[in-house]
Design a protein around this motif. Structure first.
Motif, PDB file in Angstrom:
ATOM      1  N   PHE A  85      59.589  43.966  11.242  1.00  0.00           N
ATOM      2  CA  PHE A  85      60.258  42.877  10.533  1.00  0.00           C
ATOM      3  C   PHE A  85      59.242  42.060   9.730  1.00  0.00           C
ATOM      4  CE2 PHE A  85      61.612  38.409  10.432  1.00  0.00           C
ATOM      5  CZ  PHE A  85      62.824  38.531   9.771  1.00  0.00           C
ATOM      6  N   SER A  86      58.137  41.677  10.360  1.00  0.00           N
ATOM      7  CA  SER A  86      57.122  40.875   9.696  1.00  0.00           C
ATOM      8  C   SER A  86      56.502  41.629   8.526  1.00  0.00           C
ATOM      9  CB  SER A  86      56.036  40.477  10.695  1.00  0.00           C
ATOM     10  OG  SER A  86      55.006  39.754  10.073  1.00  0.00           O
ATOM     11  N   SER A  87      56.201  42.919   8.751  1.00  0.00           N
ATOM     12  CA  SER A  87      55.609  43.732   7.700  1.00  0.00           C
ATOM     13  C   SER A  87      56.561  43.883   6.521  1.00  0.00           C
ATOM     14  CB  SER A  87      55.238  45.115   8.246  1.00  0.00           C
ATOM     15  OG  SER A  87      54.845  45.988   7.206  1.00  0.00           O
ATOM     16  N   GLY A  88      57.846  44.144   6.821  1.00  0.00           N
ATOM     17  CA  GLY A  88      58.818  44.364   5.765  1.00  0.00           C
ATOM     18  C   GLY A  88      59.119  43.117   4.964  1.00  0.00           C
ATOM     19  N   ILE A  89      59.351  42.006   5.661  1.00  0.00           N
ATOM     20  CA  ILE A  89      59.729  40.766   4.981  1.00  0.00           C
ATOM     21  C   ILE A  89      58.561  40.194   4.182  1.00  0.00           C
ATOM     22  CG2 ILE A  89      60.516  38.396   5.304  1.00  0.00           C
ATOM     23  CD1 ILE A  89      62.665  40.570   5.723  1.00  0.00           C
ATOM     24  N   SER A  90      57.349  40.266   4.743  1.00  0.00           N
ATOM     25  CA  SER A  90      56.176  39.721   4.064  1.00  0.00           C
ATOM     26  C   SER A  90      55.553  40.698   3.075  1.00  0.00           C
ATOM     27  CB  SER A  90      55.122  39.296   5.085  1.00  0.00           C
ATOM     28  OG  SER A  90      54.664  40.414   5.824  1.00  0.00           O
ATOM     29  N   GLN A  91      56.005  41.989   3.150  1.00  0.00           N
ATOM     30  CA  GLN A  91      55.467  43.047   2.297  1.00  0.00           C
ATOM     31  C   GLN A  91      53.959  43.199   2.480  1.00  0.00           C
ATOM     32  OE1 GLN A  91      56.848  42.229  -1.712  1.00  0.00           O
ATOM     33  NE2 GLN A  91      58.926  42.881  -1.243  1.00  0.00           N
ATOM     34  N   LEU A  92      53.558  43.183   3.745  1.00  0.00           N
ATOM     35  CA  LEU A  92      52.173  43.379   4.128  1.00  0.00           C
ATOM     36  C   LEU A  92      52.072  44.587   5.057  1.00  0.00           C
ATOM     37  CD1 LEU A  92      51.112  39.686   4.870  1.00  0.00           C
ATOM     38  CD2 LEU A  92      50.437  41.072   2.897  1.00  0.00           C
ATOM     39  N   PRO A  93      50.907  45.232   5.147  1.00  0.00           N
ATOM     40  CA  PRO A  93      50.768  46.384   6.044  1.00  0.00           C
ATOM     41  C   PRO A  93      50.934  45.986   7.505  1.00  0.00           C
ATOM     42  CG  PRO A  93      48.639  45.749   5.125  1.00  0.00           C
ATOM     43  CD  PRO A  93      49.667  44.972   4.379  1.00  0.00           C
ATOM     44  N   SER A  94      51.464  46.894   8.294  1.00  0.00           N
ATOM     45  CA  SER A  94      51.714  46.628   9.706  1.00  0.00           C
ATOM     46  C   SER A  94      50.416  46.402  10.465  1.00  0.00           C
ATOM     47  CB  SER A  94      52.470  47.806  10.329  1.00  0.00           C
ATOM     48  OG  SER A  94      52.536  47.685  11.725  1.00  0.00           O
ATOM     49  N   ARG A  95      50.459  45.460  11.411  1.00  0.00           N
ATOM     50  CA  ARG A  95      49.289  45.161  12.235  1.00  0.00           C
ATOM     51  C   ARG A  95      49.387  45.818  13.618  1.00  0.00           C
ATOM     52  NH1 ARG A  95      49.774  38.849  11.248  1.00  0.00           N
ATOM     53  NH2 ARG A  95      51.930  39.537  11.138  1.00  0.00           N
ATOM     54  N   GLY A  96      50.343  46.687  13.802  1.00  0.00           N
ATOM     55  CA  GLY A  96      50.483  47.426  15.050  1.00  0.00           C
ATOM     56  C   GLY A  96      51.221  48.720  14.772  1.00  0.00           C
ATOM     57  N   TYR A  97      51.494  49.469  15.824  1.00  0.00           N
ATOM     58  CA  TYR A  97      52.271  50.691  15.638  1.00  0.00           C
ATOM     59  C   TYR A  97      53.262  50.855  16.790  1.00  0.00           C
ATOM     60  CZ  TYR A  97      49.258  53.225  18.986  1.00  0.00           C
ATOM     61  OH  TYR A  97      48.581  53.642  20.106  1.00  0.00           O
TER      62      TYR A  97
END
Length: 212
Positions: A85-97
């Motif tokens: 959610f954070s990655s998608g909404i902020s359009q930033l790369p994921s910080r976890g997997y």
């Protein structure tokens, strides 16, 4: 694969407080995906294009530092992945997997649609806010265990939590998997499991561990 009518019923059952128009939107744009266990959903550094909500099964989310990994939390049915959610909404790369712990059925929501729905439907904001709150507590617990608990306590608590989330007293799990989840070495896990078995906390047979 679920038919659209089934998806409509699933969303209504999981989220009875969602506005009928939001349910229709999800029915139109959402995708149901069934995945086997140990399937990667999101890679570290990847840009999320969809936000998953678990319908059935269990997903686990990790953080990685160097060559070490640490299990942060599990995602249960009717919950979403806040890292996606954070990655998608902020359009930033994921910080976890994230990977599936068990076979899982997921509802995938396109990020661009979720961005619009958040502005219109308060219940969707409430869902993600609650998920953030729950996952924040999970991560705080993980940090506290890491900083303050001895490894034997961490391993026993980990096994008890795993029996709870999987609803099984017998775990089919390797020493390597435990070590990966807890960010330690397999040799350490093997030594402590022998100690826990000698203290009658667990019983081991092959690749299974039973909590007593």
């Amino acid at each position: 694969m679920y038919q659209p009518v089934h998806l409509l019923m699933i969303v209504k059952e999981l989220f009875p407080r969602f506005h009928p128009e939001l349910i229709e939107e999800i029915n139109t744009h959402g995708i149901i995906k069934e995945l086997p266990a140990q399937t990667e959903l999101l890679r570290e550094g990847q840009y999320a294009k969809v936000i998953p909500i678990v319908i059935e099964g269990l997903v686990k989310v990790y953080s990685r530092y160097g060559d070490r990994e640490l299990l942060l939390y599990y995602i249960h049915p009717a919950e979403s992945c806040i890292i996606s959610f954070s990655s998608g909404i902020s359009q930033l790369p994921s910080r976890g997997y994230a990977i599936t712990e068990t076979a899982a059925t997921l509802l995938l929501l396109p990020v661009e649609n979720v961005q619009l729905w958040l502005k219109t439907y308060p219940a969707l904001n409430t869902l993600f806010f609650k998920n953030y709150d729950a996952r924040y507590l999970d991560m705080m617990n993980a940090v506290n265990h890491l900083l303050f608990d001895k490894m034997d306590t961490r391993i026993l608590d980990y096994l008890k939590e795993k029996t709870r989330v999987t609803s099984s007293q017998i775990l089919h799990i390797t020493h390597k998997e435990i070590a990966t989840d807890l960010g330690t070495a397999r040799e350490v896990v093997s030594r402590i499991l022998k100690k826990l078995e000698a203290e009658n906390h667990i019983a081991q047979e092959g690749r299974t561990i039973k909590i007593k």
